[in-house]
Design a protein around this motif. Sequence first.
Motif, mmCIF file in Angstrom:
data_model
loop_
_atom_site.group_PDB
_atom_site.id
_atom_site.type_symbol
_atom_site.label_atom_id
_atom_site.label_comp_id
_atom_site.label_asym_id
_atom_site.label_seq_id
_atom_site.Cartn_x
_atom_site.Cartn_y
_atom_site.Cartn_z
ATOM 1 N N THR A 62 0.880 -1.092 0.256
ATOM 2 C CA THR A 62 -0.093 0.018 0.073
ATOM 3 C C THR A 62 0.856 1.281 -0.129
ATOM 4 O OG1 THR A 62 -1.531 -1.217 1.307
ATOM 5 C CG2 THR A 62 -1.656 1.126 1.102
ATOM 6 N N ALA A 63 0.749 2.083 -0.935
ATOM 7 C CA ALA A 63 1.669 3.171 -1.102
ATOM 8 C C ALA A 63 1.043 4.161 -0.425
ATOM 9 C CB ALA A 63 1.962 3.607 -2.533
ATOM 10 N N ALA A 64 1.736 5.083 0.041
ATOM 11 C CA ALA A 64 1.443 6.698 0.647
ATOM 12 C C ALA A 64 0.717 7.261 -0.144
ATOM 13 C CB ALA A 64 2.444 7.072 1.555
ATOM 14 N N PRO A 65 -0.058 8.304 0.374
ATOM 15 C CA PRO A 65 -1.007 9.117 -0.969
ATOM 16 C C PRO A 65 0.149 10.194 -1.245
ATOM 17 C CG PRO A 65 -2.111 8.943 1.410
ATOM 18 C CD PRO A 65 -0.800 8.191 1.383
ATOM 19 N N ALA A 66 0.176 10.351 -2.761
ATOM 20 C CA ALA A 66 1.243 11.118 -3.570
ATOM 21 C C ALA A 66 1.333 12.394 -2.897
ATOM 22 C CB ALA A 66 0.723 11.095 -4.700
ATOM 23 N N TRP A 67 0.253 13.032 -2.639
ATOM 24 C CA TRP A 67 0.255 14.635 -2.393
ATOM 25 C C TRP A 67 0.866 14.767 -0.816
ATOM 26 C CZ3 TRP A 67 -1.999 16.408 2.389
ATOM 27 C CH2 TRP A 67 -3.108 15.531 2.940
ATOM 28 N N ARG A 68 0.835 13.607 -0.028
ATOM 29 C CA ARG A 68 1.724 14.015 1.411
ATOM 30 C C ARG A 68 2.826 13.637 1.347
ATOM 31 N NH1 ARG A 68 -2.576 12.084 5.877
ATOM 32 N NH2 ARG A 68 -0.999 13.062 7.093
ATOM 33 N N ARG A 69 3.629 13.328 0.247
ATOM 34 C CA ARG A 69 5.071 12.571 0.224
ATOM 35 C C ARG A 69 5.822 13.917 0.327
ATOM 36 N NH1 ARG A 69 4.436 8.048 -4.706
ATOM 37 N NH2 ARG A 69 3.155 6.698 -3.558
ATOM 38 N N PRO A 70 7.144 13.668 0.821
ATOM 39 C CA PRO A 70 8.017 14.909 1.012
ATOM 40 C C PRO A 70 8.291 15.757 -0.055
ATOM 41 C CG PRO A 70 8.723 13.223 2.447
ATOM 42 C CD PRO A 70 7.614 12.640 1.524
ATOM 43 N N SER A 219 4.323 0.055 3.111
ATOM 44 C CA SER A 219 4.289 -0.928 4.115
ATOM 45 C C SER A 219 4.095 -2.379 3.403
ATOM 46 C CB SER A 219 3.211 -0.659 5.117
ATOM 47 O OG SER A 219 2.806 -1.868 6.045
ATOM 48 N N VAL A 220 4.671 -3.375 3.755
ATOM 49 C CA VAL A 220 4.301 -4.620 3.306
ATOM 50 C C VAL A 220 3.966 -5.672 4.209
ATOM 51 C CG1 VAL A 220 5.366 -6.614 1.660
ATOM 52 C CG2 VAL A 220 6.114 -4.261 1.744
ATOM 53 N N THR A 221 2.981 -6.555 4.124
ATOM 54 C CA THR A 221 2.215 -7.527 4.916
ATOM 55 C C THR A 221 2.285 -8.782 4.261
ATOM 56 O OG1 THR A 221 0.811 -5.556 5.669
ATOM 57 C CG2 THR A 221 0.031 -7.823 6.238
ATOM 58 N N GLY A 222 2.681 -9.790 4.945
ATOM 59 C CA GLY A 222 2.660 -11.142 4.377
ATOM 60 C C GLY A 222 2.751 -11.986 5.581
ATOM 61 N N GLY A 337 14.588 1.312 10.124
ATOM 62 C CA GLY A 337 15.175 2.673 10.639
ATOM 63 C C GLY A 337 13.817 3.239 11.188
ATOM 64 N N VAL A 338 14.018 4.154 11.847
ATOM 65 C CA VAL A 338 12.782 5.130 12.804
ATOM 66 C C VAL A 338 11.594 5.369 11.821
ATOM 67 C CG1 VAL A 338 12.403 6.805 14.141
ATOM 68 C CG2 VAL A 338 14.527 5.772 14.577
ATOM 69 N N PHE A 339 12.051 5.783 10.691
ATOM 70 C CA PHE A 339 10.977 6.116 9.713
ATOM 71 C C PHE A 339 10.615 5.218 8.458
ATOM 72 C CE2 PHE A 339 12.341 10.234 11.625
ATOM 73 C CZ PHE A 339 11.192 10.667 12.295
ATOM 74 N N SER A 340 11.229 4.153 8.568
ATOM 75 C CA SER A 340 10.910 3.056 7.628
ATOM 76 C C SER A 340 9.573 2.338 7.631
ATOM 77 C CB SER A 340 11.972 2.072 7.811
ATOM 78 O OG SER A 340 11.487 0.895 6.821
ATOM 79 N N ALA A 341 8.993 2.504 6.612
ATOM 80 C CA ALA A 341 7.361 1.727 6.643
ATOM 81 C C ALA A 341 7.596 0.262 7.225
ATOM 82 C CB ALA A 341 7.036 1.804 5.517
ATOM 83 N N GLY A 342 8.669 -0.405 7.203
ATOM 84 C CA GLY A 342 8.884 -1.866 7.609
ATOM 85 C C GLY A 342 7.798 -2.763 6.951
ATOM 86 N N VAL A 343 7.928 -4.154 7.709
ATOM 87 C CA VAL A 343 6.975 -5.097 7.179
ATOM 88 C C VAL A 343 6.238 -5.648 8.503
ATOM 89 C CG1 VAL A 343 8.837 -5.657 5.609
ATOM 90 C CG2 VAL A 343 8.733 -6.876 7.739
ATOM 91 N N ARG A 344 4.969 -5.969 8.086
ATOM 92 C CA ARG A 344 4.034 -6.785 9.113
ATOM 93 C C ARG A 344 3.730 -8.229 8.596
ATOM 94 N NH1 ARG A 344 -0.740 -2.579 9.367
ATOM 95 N NH2 ARG A 344 -0.314 -2.534 7.065
ATOM 96 N N VAL A 345 4.117 -9.126 9.562
ATOM 97 C CA VAL A 345 4.145 -10.343 9.470
ATOM 98 C C VAL A 345 2.737 -11.057 10.208
ATOM 99 C CG1 VAL A 345 5.223 -12.699 9.328
ATOM 100 C CG2 VAL A 345 6.455 -10.657 8.870
ATOM 101 N N ASP A 346 1.755 -11.604 9.606
ATOM 102 C CA ASP A 346 0.864 -12.344 10.417
ATOM 103 C C ASP A 346 1.180 -13.712 10.836
ATOM 104 O OD1 ASP A 346 -0.811 -10.156 9.692
ATOM 105 O OD2 ASP A 346 -1.563 -11.193 7.836
ATOM 106 N N VAL A 347 1.462 -13.661 12.233
ATOM 107 C CA VAL A 347 1.618 -15.228 12.989
ATOM 108 C C VAL A 347 0.882 -15.669 13.489
ATOM 109 C CG1 VAL A 347 4.100 -14.357 12.954
ATOM 110 C CG2 VAL A 347 2.529 -13.870 14.779
ATOM 111 N N ALA A 348 -0.336 -15.426 13.437
ATOM 112 C CA ALA A 348 -1.526 -15.830 14.316
ATOM 113 C C ALA A 348 -1.989 -17.291 13.644
ATOM 114 C CB ALA A 348 -2.845 -15.006 14.411
#
Length: 348
Positions: A62-70, A219-222, A337-348
């Motif tokens: 999911t990409a961030a909205p274009a108008w809110r990018r730096p 952000s990436v989810t897997g 990093g602090v401002f990295s979008a990172g990854v989310r892993v579903d482990v349930a």
Amino acid sequence: MTWRLRLPAKSTTTLHTALSVPGPGRSVTAPTCVYGSDGTRPIDCATATWVGAATAPAAQVTAAPAWRRPPVLLGAFTALLVVTAGVVWWAVWRRRRRTAAGSASTPTGTPGGGAVHTGVPEGGVPGAGMPRGAGHGQGGPGHGIPGRSGPVERGTVYPRTAVPSPASRRRRPPVWLVVGVAAAVLAGVVGVAAWSATQRVAAIDTAKQPTSGAWVGSSVTGALGQPLRETAFEFTVYRVSCGAAVLPPAPGGGRPCLATVGVRNLTNEDQTWHGQLQRAYLPSGNWVAADEDATRVANLGRDVFSQPVAAGRRVLLPLVFTMRGDEPPERLELRSGVFSAGVRVDVA
């Protein structure tokens, strides 16, 4: 599924297992790891994925909205400054033009800025400054002074240097205008910086998604066993196990959960990561950061966060999360990093 076996040196063993299909059109991912005799130190891990027909991509980006990018915000702020400068310049130009027009319409004296000398000294009377012998009936024009061959002028015009009028001088913007513009620009810069910082701090809240605009990247989810990439690292979570059978209880209480994580540095530089940025989320929404002391124990006394991951290198290590309660974590959130979008892993 866990196998406990002993392999002699340079031997090979084949293991078989059966996986049930979760449904038509869905993929099945099966990670496999080899651990030491204590069951906490991973030696090697691999992942196999069986893709069904018409399977949608497992990882959702999911990409961030274009108008809110730096870059977009910086461009908008620059355009605002340019428009403001143009308006101020136009206002100053109009003011100069009106002042010049008003000064040109006011008479300023004789042409050329000169003055007529009447021959009468300032503050005196006619004849007071004349030489002796000159006077009524003795000199002057028409009186026939002997030896004089022409009329004597009553006055002589002496040209003087023209003094520039205030309108002809180069006008400068008023002090209040310069101070006002500088204050407006400073306020704009401070406002944009404060707004950006506020957005980044607010986006760290657990109730917000990492794609709220303050994060770098997407952000990436897997699921377990899937390699998930962010700005600098590629994370792969192979297994999550909780309970005293995995690790002894923490000294301060709580139930330890051990996650086997593979980390690959995708950049050309060494990258440092931090334990406080690695989180395990419960179904209630509460989260805990990685227990750095317990993680050091699981890695045989080695602090995995004190040294950066070398460029292009892949490391396989256990991360320990000390959970408060009996519920296992539902999701892991990992980032470089602090401002990295990172990854989310579903482990349930």
